[in-house]
Design an enzyme around this catalytic site. Structure first.
Site, PDB file in Angstrom:
ATOM      1  N   ASP A   1      -0.300  -9.476   5.976  1.00 55.47           N
ATOM      2  CA  ASP A   1      -1.145  -9.055   7.092  1.00 55.47           C
ATOM      3  C   ASP A   1      -2.248  -8.120   6.619  1.00 55.47           C
ATOM      4  OD1 ASP A   1       0.082 -10.386   9.294  1.00 55.47           O
ATOM      5  OD2 ASP A   1       1.751  -8.985   9.158  1.00 55.47           O
TER       6      ASP A   1
ATOM      7  N   LYS B   1       8.211  -1.162  -1.084  1.00 55.53           N
ATOM      8  CA  LYS B   1       7.759  -2.326  -1.838  1.00 55.53           C
ATOM      9  C   LYS B   1       7.823  -2.085  -3.343  1.00 55.53           C
ATOM     10  CE  LYS B   1       4.669  -4.480   1.582  1.00 55.53           C
ATOM     11  NZ  LYS B   1       3.302  -5.002   1.803  1.00 55.53           N
TER      12      LYS B   1
ATOM     13  N   ASP C   1       0.320  -8.621  -0.442  1.00 60.83           N
ATOM     14  CA  ASP C   1       0.677  -8.390   0.957  1.00 60.83           C
ATOM     15  C   ASP C   1       0.183  -9.571   1.801  1.00 60.83           C
ATOM     16  OD1 ASP C   1       1.314  -6.830   3.357  1.00 60.83           O
ATOM     17  OD2 ASP C   1      -0.854  -6.541   3.541  1.00 60.83           O
TER      18      ASP C   1
ATOM     19  N   ASP D   1       2.004  -0.508   0.962  1.00 61.93           N
ATOM     20  CA  ASP D   1       1.645  -1.053  -0.348  1.00 61.93           C
ATOM     21  C   ASP D   1       1.512   0.042  -1.402  1.00 61.93           C
ATOM     22  OD1 ASP D   1       1.307  -3.876   0.389  1.00 61.93           O
ATOM     23  OD2 ASP D   1      -0.356  -3.123   1.601  1.00 61.93           O
TER      24      ASP D   1
ATOM     25  N   ASP E   1      -3.192  -3.479   1.652  1.00 56.84           N
ATOM     26  CA  ASP E   1      -4.113  -2.791   2.568  1.00 56.84           C
ATOM     27  C   ASP E   1      -3.493  -1.614   3.318  1.00 56.84           C
ATOM     28  OD1 ASP E   1      -2.415  -4.321   4.297  1.00 56.84           O
ATOM     29  OD2 ASP E   1      -3.956  -4.206   5.848  1.00 56.84           O
TER      30      ASP E   1
END
Length: 225
Positions: free
Chosen positions: A12, A154, A10, A181, A177
């Site tokens: 951000d 994802k 990921d 995810d 995070d």
């Protein structure tokens, strides 16, 4: 030291700090990673593709929470999700007197193809009312509200990218995070949540780092360096 596996990461909150600035050390790790790297994000495609370009790696990208998949090695570009429904939700939301919260330029949505992103400063409740009527869901990634097709995530994006690379999702180490995810975490060989991760990512992870943000990413990949 184990051989580094393919990596899905990921942006951000994982490669960046609280200020959303990507840590140079994390970029160095990705640039030197000897196995395939998939950059997986909720951002629109130009952002992760540009990141790959400036790091100096082949663009292999999951954007818009799985809505867009790019695999440069095989000249693949695939989109999924109900873009028309997402636009309808945005229009209805604006008709109710709200804005998407990004200002006139709206760089968050300008190149978005399969979903919409709404600022966390905007009210969520109307989105939760409007999205189901169009077959969509709303997720809070900690950086935006994403109105998206529930069949796309994802995880589905990683399945496409892995197949193009001649791999399976189970071959991958994933680091992230957020709730967006968690679906990828469920299908990879090893899933690591950084310490600042939300409850969804933490619940789906195989391990959680002691360090947060980019420091957590460096900790997550340390066994393979």
């Amino acid at each position: 030291m184990e051989d580094p596996p393919p990596l899905a990461v990921d942006i951000d909150g994982t490669l960046s700090g609280p200020d959303r600035v990507i840590d140079r050390r994390a970029m160095d790790v990705i640039q030197a990673w000897p196995a395939p790297v998939v950059v997986a994000t909720g951002k629109a495609m130009p952002y992760p593709v540009a990141l790959c370009e400036f790091i100096g790696i082949e663009p292999t990208v999951i954007a818009e929470n799985g809505g867009v998949v790019v695999v440069g090695e095989t000249n693949t570009l695939e989109t999924a999700g109900d873009a028309e429904a997402a636009r309808a939700v945005a229009e209805a939301y604006i008709d109710r007197g709200h804005t998407l919260g990004w200002g006139p330029l709206d760089l968050a949505n300008r190149w978005r193809e399969t979903e919409i992103a709404v600022s966390l400063d905007a009210p969520r409740e109307p989105l939760d009312e409007l999205a189901p009527a169009h077959g969509l869901v709303v997720i809070d990634t900690g950086y935006a509200y994403h109105v998206k097709d529930p069949s796309v995530d994802k995880g589905t994006g990683l399945e496409i990218a892995a197949e193009e690379l001649g791999l399976t999702p189970a071959d991958f180490l994933a680091v992230g995070d957020s709730i967006n995810d968690a679906d990828a975490f469920d299908i990879v060989g090893e899933a690591v949540a950084v310490a600042n991760a939300d409850e969804h990512a933490r619940a789906a992870a195989d391990r959680i780092t002691d360090a947060a943000h980019a420091e957590g990413f460096l900790e997550a990949v340390a066994p393979y360096r």
